[in-house]
Design a protein around this motif. Structure first.
Motif, PDB file in Angstrom:
ATOM      1  N   THR A   2      -4.939   9.596 -32.708  1.00 27.05           N
ATOM      2  CA  THR A   2      -3.977  10.671 -32.508  1.00 27.05           C
ATOM      3  C   THR A   2      -2.964  10.249 -31.459  1.00 27.05           C
ATOM      4  O   THR A   2      -3.279   9.540 -30.515  1.00 27.05           O
ATOM      5  CB  THR A   2      -4.682  11.959 -32.051  1.00 27.05           C
ATOM      6  N   ARG A   3      -1.756  10.706 -31.625  1.00 26.55           N
ATOM      7  CA  ARG A   3      -0.702  10.365 -30.675  1.00 26.55           C
ATOM      8  C   ARG A   3      -0.953  11.036 -29.337  1.00 26.55           C
ATOM      9  O   ARG A   3      -1.307  12.214 -29.284  1.00 26.55           O
ATOM     10  CB  ARG A   3       0.650  10.830 -31.195  1.00 26.55           C
ATOM     11  N   ILE A   8       9.870  10.645 -23.009  1.00 24.73           N
ATOM     12  CA  ILE A   8      10.343   9.713 -21.981  1.00 24.73           C
ATOM     13  C   ILE A   8       9.274   8.677 -21.648  1.00 24.73           C
ATOM     14  O   ILE A   8       9.591   7.521 -21.383  1.00 24.73           O
ATOM     15  CB  ILE A   8      10.788  10.485 -20.719  1.00 24.73           C
ATOM     16  N   ASP A   9       8.030   9.079 -21.687  1.00 25.10           N
ATOM     17  CA  ASP A   9       6.919   8.158 -21.417  1.00 25.10           C
ATOM     18  C   ASP A   9       6.955   7.000 -22.407  1.00 25.10           C
ATOM     19  O   ASP A   9       6.808   5.835 -22.025  1.00 25.10           O
ATOM     20  CB  ASP A   9       5.605   8.924 -21.526  1.00 25.10           C
ATOM     21  N   ARG A  10       7.186   7.290 -23.660  1.00 27.13           N
ATOM     22  CA  ARG A  10       7.236   6.262 -24.707  1.00 27.13           C
ATOM     23  C   ARG A  10       8.400   5.303 -24.474  1.00 27.13           C
ATOM     24  O   ARG A  10       8.240   4.085 -24.531  1.00 27.13           O
ATOM     25  CB  ARG A  10       7.369   6.924 -26.069  1.00 27.13           C
ATOM     26  N   ILE A  11       9.568   5.838 -24.200  1.00 30.10           N
ATOM     27  CA  ILE A  11      10.759   5.017 -23.969  1.00 30.10           C
ATOM     28  C   ILE A  11      10.565   4.131 -22.746  1.00 30.10           C
ATOM     29  O   ILE A  11      10.893   2.946 -22.758  1.00 30.10           O
ATOM     30  CB  ILE A  11      12.010   5.901 -23.833  1.00 30.10           C
ATOM     31  N   ALA A  12      10.015   4.694 -21.683  1.00 30.77           N
ATOM     32  CA  ALA A  12       9.791   3.931 -20.451  1.00 30.77           C
ATOM     33  C   ALA A  12       8.818   2.781 -20.688  1.00 30.77           C
ATOM     34  O   ALA A  12       9.021   1.660 -20.197  1.00 30.77           O
ATOM     35  CB  ALA A  12       9.262   4.845 -19.353  1.00 30.77           C
ATOM     36  N   LEU A  44       4.992   1.546 -28.691  1.00 31.37           N
ATOM     37  CA  LEU A  44       5.297   1.443 -30.112  1.00 31.37           C
ATOM     38  C   LEU A  44       4.303   2.200 -30.987  1.00 31.37           C
ATOM     39  O   LEU A  44       4.671   2.784 -32.004  1.00 31.37           O
ATOM     40  CB  LEU A  44       5.336  -0.029 -30.537  1.00 31.37           C
ATOM     41  N   PHE A  45       3.034   2.209 -30.588  1.00 33.30           N
ATOM     42  CA  PHE A  45       2.011   2.885 -31.377  1.00 33.30           C
ATOM     43  C   PHE A  45       1.789   4.342 -30.978  1.00 33.30           C
ATOM     44  O   PHE A  45       1.000   5.048 -31.613  1.00 33.30           O
ATOM     45  CB  PHE A  45       0.681   2.131 -31.297  1.00 33.30           C
ATOM     46  N   ASN A  46       2.462   4.800 -29.921  1.00 33.84           N
ATOM     47  CA  ASN A  46       2.316   6.186 -29.432  1.00 33.84           C
ATOM     48  C   ASN A  46       0.878   6.531 -29.076  1.00 33.84           C
ATOM     49  O   ASN A  46       0.456   7.679 -29.194  1.00 33.84           O
ATOM     50  CB  ASN A  46       2.823   7.206 -30.455  1.00 33.84           C
ATOM     51  N   PHE A  47       0.109   5.547 -28.664  1.00 34.22           N
ATOM     52  CA  PHE A  47      -1.291   5.780 -28.318  1.00 34.22           C
ATOM     53  C   PHE A  47      -1.677   4.934 -27.127  1.00 34.22           C
ATOM     54  O   PHE A  47      -1.427   3.731 -27.093  1.00 34.22           O
ATOM     55  CB  PHE A  47      -2.206   5.429 -29.502  1.00 34.22           C
ATOM     56  N   CYS A  48      -2.299   5.573 -26.132  1.00 28.81           N
ATOM     57  CA  CYS A  48      -2.771   4.866 -24.949  1.00 28.81           C
ATOM     58  C   CYS A  48      -4.262   5.166 -24.772  1.00 28.81           C
ATOM     59  O   CYS A  48      -4.647   6.326 -24.568  1.00 28.81           O
ATOM     60  CB  CYS A  48      -1.990   5.321 -23.719  1.00 28.81           C
ATOM     61  N   PRO A  49      -5.118   4.141 -24.859  1.00 28.98           N
ATOM     62  CA  PRO A  49      -6.550   4.362 -24.696  1.00 28.98           C
ATOM     63  C   PRO A  49      -6.918   4.966 -23.332  1.00 28.98           C
ATOM     64  O   PRO A  49      -7.822   5.790 -23.239  1.00 28.98           O
ATOM     65  CB  PRO A  49      -7.161   2.977 -24.843  1.00 28.98           C
ATOM     66  N   ALA A  50      -6.194   4.574 -22.280  1.00 26.88           N
ATOM     67  CA  ALA A  50      -6.485   5.128 -20.953  1.00 26.88           C
ATOM     68  C   ALA A  50      -6.176   6.625 -20.917  1.00 26.88           C
ATOM     69  O   ALA A  50      -6.916   7.400 -20.297  1.00 26.88           O
ATOM     70  CB  ALA A  50      -5.674   4.397 -19.885  1.00 26.88           C
ATOM     71  N   LEU A  54      -8.774   9.740 -20.034  1.00 29.70           N
ATOM     72  CA  LEU A  54      -8.461  10.692 -18.964  1.00 29.70           C
ATOM     73  C   LEU A  54      -8.088  12.074 -19.476  1.00 29.70           C
ATOM     74  O   LEU A  54      -7.908  12.998 -18.690  1.00 29.70           O
ATOM     75  CB  LEU A  54      -7.322  10.140 -18.100  1.00 29.70           C
ATOM     76  N   GLY A  55      -7.933  12.215 -20.786  1.00 25.46           N
ATOM     77  CA  GLY A  55      -7.576  13.502 -21.370  1.00 25.46           C
ATOM     78  C   GLY A  55      -6.116  13.863 -21.175  1.00 25.46           C
ATOM     79  O   GLY A  55      -5.759  15.044 -21.145  1.00 25.46           O
ATOM     80  N   VAL A  56      -5.245  12.867 -21.057  1.00 27.93           N
ATOM     81  CA  VAL A  56      -3.820  13.093 -20.851  1.00 27.93           C
ATOM     82  C   VAL A  56      -3.105  13.011 -22.192  1.00 27.93           C
ATOM     83  O   VAL A  56      -3.448  12.207 -23.046  1.00 27.93           O
ATOM     84  CB  VAL A  56      -3.232  12.040 -19.878  1.00 27.93           C
ATOM     85  N   ASN A  57      -2.095  13.877 -22.378  1.00 28.10           N
ATOM     86  CA  ASN A  57      -1.292  13.850 -23.594  1.00 28.10           C
ATOM     87  C   ASN A  57       0.136  14.204 -23.216  1.00 28.10           C
ATOM     88  O   ASN A  57       0.397  15.302 -22.723  1.00 28.10           O
ATOM     89  CB  ASN A  57      -1.840  14.841 -24.609  1.00 28.10           C
ATOM     90  N   THR A  58       1.097  13.288 -23.457  1.00 25.35           N
ATOM     91  CA  THR A  58       2.491  13.561 -23.117  1.00 25.35           C
ATOM     92  C   THR A  58       3.322  13.895 -24.350  1.00 25.35           C
ATOM     93  O   THR A  58       4.540  14.017 -24.254  1.00 25.35           O
ATOM     94  CB  THR A  58       3.123  12.350 -22.391  1.00 25.35           C
ATOM     95  N   CYS A  59       2.678  14.047 -25.505  1.00 25.49           N
ATOM     96  CA  CYS A  59       3.387  14.465 -26.716  1.00 25.49           C
ATOM     97  C   CYS A  59       3.615  15.967 -26.669  1.00 25.49           C
ATOM     98  O   CYS A  59       2.792  16.718 -26.126  1.00 25.49           O
ATOM     99  CB  CYS A  59       2.585  14.132 -27.954  1.00 25.49           C
ATOM    100  N   LYS A  60       4.714  16.380 -27.297  1.00 25.74           N
ATOM    101  CA  LYS A  60       4.964  17.811 -27.411  1.00 25.74           C
ATOM    102  C   LYS A  60       3.972  18.403 -28.395  1.00 25.74           C
ATOM    103  O   LYS A  60       3.608  17.798 -29.396  1.00 25.74           O
ATOM    104  CB  LYS A  60       6.379  18.070 -27.894  1.00 25.74           C
ATOM    105  N   LEU A  61       3.527  19.612 -28.092  1.00 33.22           N
ATOM    106  CA  LEU A  61       2.566  20.286 -28.965  1.00 33.22           C
ATOM    107  C   LEU A  61       3.279  20.858 -30.181  1.00 33.22           C
ATOM    108  O   LEU A  61       4.361  21.425 -30.063  1.00 33.22           O
ATOM    109  CB  LEU A  61       1.854  21.414 -28.211  1.00 33.22           C
ATOM    110  N   LYS A  62       2.674  20.718 -31.357  1.00 34.52           N
ATOM    111  CA  LYS A  62       3.230  21.291 -32.566  1.00 34.52           C
ATOM    112  C   LYS A  62       2.734  22.730 -32.695  1.00 34.52           C
ATOM    113  O   LYS A  62       1.584  23.025 -32.443  1.00 34.52           O
ATOM    114  CB  LYS A  62       2.784  20.484 -33.794  1.00 34.52           C
TER     115      LYS A  62
END
Length: 63
Positions: A2-3, A8-12, A44-50, A54-62
């Motif tokens: 899951t993404r 901005i996190d992705r672009i950075a 590029l993959f919109n996924f960070c294992p860390a 840690l339960g962090v998600n910077t994607c906008k909620l649908k």
């Protein structure tokens, strides 16, 4: 997968990854610059294992 990286996190991550790789290719920062592959891939993959651990998600909620 899951993404959990978005906006901005992705672009950075992509920009930082490319800059580190370019600096490594030019010999400016040495072999440590190849660590830029990690932020580039996570951007590029919109996924960070860390983030998942840690339960962090910077994607906008649908809605």
């Amino acid at each position: 997968m899951t993404r959990n990286v978005g906006g901005i996190d992705r672009i950075a991550r992509i920009v930082v990854g490319i800059v580190l790789i370019l600096l490594a290719l030019t010999g400016t920062i040495g072999a440590w610059g190849w660590i830029g592959v990690v932020p580039l891939a996570t951007g590029l993959f919109n996924f960070c294992p860390a983030y998942k651990l840690l339960g962090v998600n910077t994607c906008k909620l649908k809605k």
